[in-house]
Design a protein around this motif. Structure first.
Motif, PDB file in Angstrom:
ATOM      1  N   HIS A   1      68.817   5.998  14.630  1.00  0.00           N
ATOM      2  CA  HIS A   1      68.732   4.533  14.552  1.00  0.00           C
ATOM      3  C   HIS A   1      69.849   3.976  13.688  1.00  0.00           C
ATOM      4  CE1 HIS A   1      67.244   0.490  13.887  1.00  0.00           C
ATOM      5  NE2 HIS A   1      67.296   0.717  12.586  1.00  0.00           N
ATOM      6  N   ARG A   2      70.093   4.591  12.560  1.00  0.00           N
ATOM      7  CA  ARG A   2      71.066   4.065  11.597  1.00  0.00           C
ATOM      8  C   ARG A   2      72.497   4.125  12.149  1.00  0.00           C
ATOM      9  NH1 ARG A   2      68.283   4.454   6.401  1.00  0.00           N
ATOM     10  NH2 ARG A   2      70.186   3.938   5.249  1.00  0.00           N
ATOM     11  N   ILE A   3      72.837   5.197  12.867  1.00  0.00           N
ATOM     12  CA  ILE A   3      74.206   5.293  13.363  1.00  0.00           C
ATOM     13  C   ILE A   3      74.484   4.199  14.374  1.00  0.00           C
ATOM     14  CG2 ILE A   3      73.698   6.962  15.203  1.00  0.00           C
ATOM     15  CD1 ILE A   3      76.883   6.819  13.040  1.00  0.00           C
ATOM     16  N   ASP A   4      73.532   3.896  15.246  1.00  0.00           N
ATOM     17  CA  ASP A   4      73.744   2.846  16.234  1.00  0.00           C
ATOM     18  C   ASP A   4      73.877   1.486  15.562  1.00  0.00           C
ATOM     19  OD1 ASP A   4      73.703   4.619  18.350  1.00  0.00           O
ATOM     20  OD2 ASP A   4      71.570   4.353  18.756  1.00  0.00           O
ATOM     21  N   ALA A   5      73.063   1.253  14.524  1.00  0.00           N
ATOM     22  CA  ALA A   5      73.104  -0.035  13.833  1.00  0.00           C
ATOM     23  C   ALA A   5      74.422  -0.217  13.084  1.00  0.00           C
ATOM     24  CB  ALA A   5      71.923  -0.159  12.876  1.00  0.00           C
ATOM     25  N   LEU A   6      74.887   0.817  12.411  1.00  0.00           N
ATOM     26  CA  LEU A   6      76.129   0.659  11.632  1.00  0.00           C
ATOM     27  C   LEU A   6      77.348   0.544  12.548  1.00  0.00           C
ATOM     28  CD1 LEU A   6      78.157   3.366  11.126  1.00  0.00           C
ATOM     29  CD2 LEU A   6      76.144   4.162   9.904  1.00  0.00           C
ATOM     30  N   LEU A   7      77.339   1.239  13.680  1.00  0.00           N
ATOM     31  CA  LEU A   7      78.444   1.095  14.622  1.00  0.00           C
ATOM     32  C   LEU A   7      78.495  -0.321  15.181  1.00  0.00           C
ATOM     33  CD1 LEU A   7      78.321   4.469  16.598  1.00  0.00           C
ATOM     34  CD2 LEU A   7      79.940   3.794  14.822  1.00  0.00           C
ATOM     35  N   ASP A   8      77.336  -0.889  15.410  1.00  0.00           N
ATOM     36  CA  ASP A   8      77.282  -2.268  15.905  1.00  0.00           C
ATOM     37  C   ASP A   8      77.854  -3.232  14.869  1.00  0.00           C
ATOM     38  OD1 ASP A   8      76.294  -4.266  17.908  1.00  0.00           O
ATOM     39  OD2 ASP A   8      75.076  -4.899  16.199  1.00  0.00           O
ATOM     40  N   ARG A   9      77.501  -3.036  13.587  1.00  0.00           N
ATOM     41  CA  ARG A   9      78.016  -3.919  12.543  1.00  0.00           C
ATOM     42  C   ARG A   9      79.536  -3.765  12.390  1.00  0.00           C
ATOM     43  NH1 ARG A   9      73.086  -2.386  10.089  1.00  0.00           N
ATOM     44  NH2 ARG A   9      74.111  -0.672   8.952  1.00  0.00           N
TER      45      ARG A   9
END
Length: 330
Positions: free
Chosen positions: A110-118
């Motif tokens: 979950h965290r990797i997808d969120a940080l890549l989006d940011r």
């Protein structure tokens, strides 16, 4: 003055000889003020890039995620491939949700997808685990992290802090080696002339695995800039507007003896105390590149000037001897 490139351990990547840390971007003080807002954050990134800097270090909790957003906005007008971006995951991000912390598979994915989006990018060059998660078995963690590499979302894996638990990193890397997975290839410990706990087993471990070593806090939380005096910490109650923890850790006689020698060397090479402290890392055979931060452009430009400071072996030895004696790796 343009920063030069150095090898990032055995990864094959080239990194700026000084990396730029962004942990103050969007950081709120106890009074509710923001230490570095978006406009100044972009000014600092501009300054770093103008001096040839290409390695930007962040984390998904810096500024509650706004730090990554600001970096992403800044990158959107530039060639992403010219920059090496590192981020970190670990700390809990949702109250009453223990699964939003650590390196369990659910949280990591979950965290990797969120940080890549940011960040507005398809991948990060280095993904650090911000701390070690004793609740998640090392094999489970390494399998999950390897999956991110195979998916193309991460290029290389790193560990942040983890001193004196170098055996945990070694254990994880041995699991990865046995399974044919991506190992940790970058380390980010605290290290400076007064915080020297990495000297010994930790640096021996990173050397054995060919890991890059990119220390944070090369200025000892500001102590190694010369802005504190003995009167700040050694005469009764400290006059410094700092926590008691800082005073007890830094404003002590043995550290001021290091500062005395650092000032003497700085005078000899015609540099500021801060530049000389950073240059020490660049002269250290076991260190790849220090990570520096700054609140204002002028401070960043001063710190980047460390790249032009040359220290002799004799000067490095004196700095080492000022506290704890020499590290055999130099």
């Amino acid at each position: 003055m343009d920063l030069e490139f150095v090898s990032l351990g055995d990864t094959g990547l080239q990194t700026s000889e000084i990396q730029f840390g962004t942990w103050r971007f969007g950081k709120e003080t106890e009074e509710g003020n923001v230490e570095i807002g978006e406009d100044r954050a972009h000014q600092l990134l501009d300054t770093y890039a103008e001096h040839g800097g290409r390695f930007i270090d962040t984390a998904d909790v810096y500024g509650g995620g706004t730090c990554e957003e600001w970096i992403g906005d800044w990158l959107s007008d530039r060639d992403r491939e010219r920059y090496t971006i590192a981020s970190k995951i670990y700390w809990q991000i949702r109250e009453d949700d223990p699964n939003s912390r650590g390196t369990n598979r659910k949280n990591v994915r979950h965290r990797i997808d969120a940080l890549l989006d940011r960040l507005g990018t398809d991948y990060v060059d280095v993904l650090y685990i911000h701390r070690w998660d004793d609740e998640t078995p090392a094999r489970e963690m390494m399998k999950t992290l390897n999956g991110l590499v195979e998916d193309g979302k991460v290029h290389y894996l790193g560990t942040s802090t983890l001193v004196p638990n170098e055996w945990k990193v070694a254990k994880a890397n041995e699991i990865a080696r046995r399974e044919g997975w991506e190992p940790f290839t970058v380390a980010q410990p605290r290290y400076n002339l007064v915080d020297r706990e990495v000297e010994g087993g930790y640096l021996e471990m990173t050397n054995d695995y060919g890991m890059a070593v990119c220390p944070w806090s090369p200025l000892g939380q500001g102590f190694l800039t010369g802005k504190y005096t003995r009167e700040d910490g050694l005469v009764g109650e400290s006059k410094a507007a700092e926590s008691s923890r800082f005073r007890e850790a830094y404003l002590i006689e043995e550290n001021f003896e290091v500062l005395d020698e650092l000032e003497a060397v700085a005078d000899e090479v015609g540099a500021t105390i801060a530049q000389t402290a950073i240059a020490y890392h660049m002269a250290h055979s076991a260190i790849t590149a220090p990570i520096i931060g700054a609140r204002i452009v002028e401070q960043l430009e001063e710190n980047l000037g460390a790249a032009e400071v040359e220290l002799s072996d004799e000067q490095v030895g004196r700095l080492q001897d000022a506290k704890g004696g020499p590290y055999s790796g130099i």
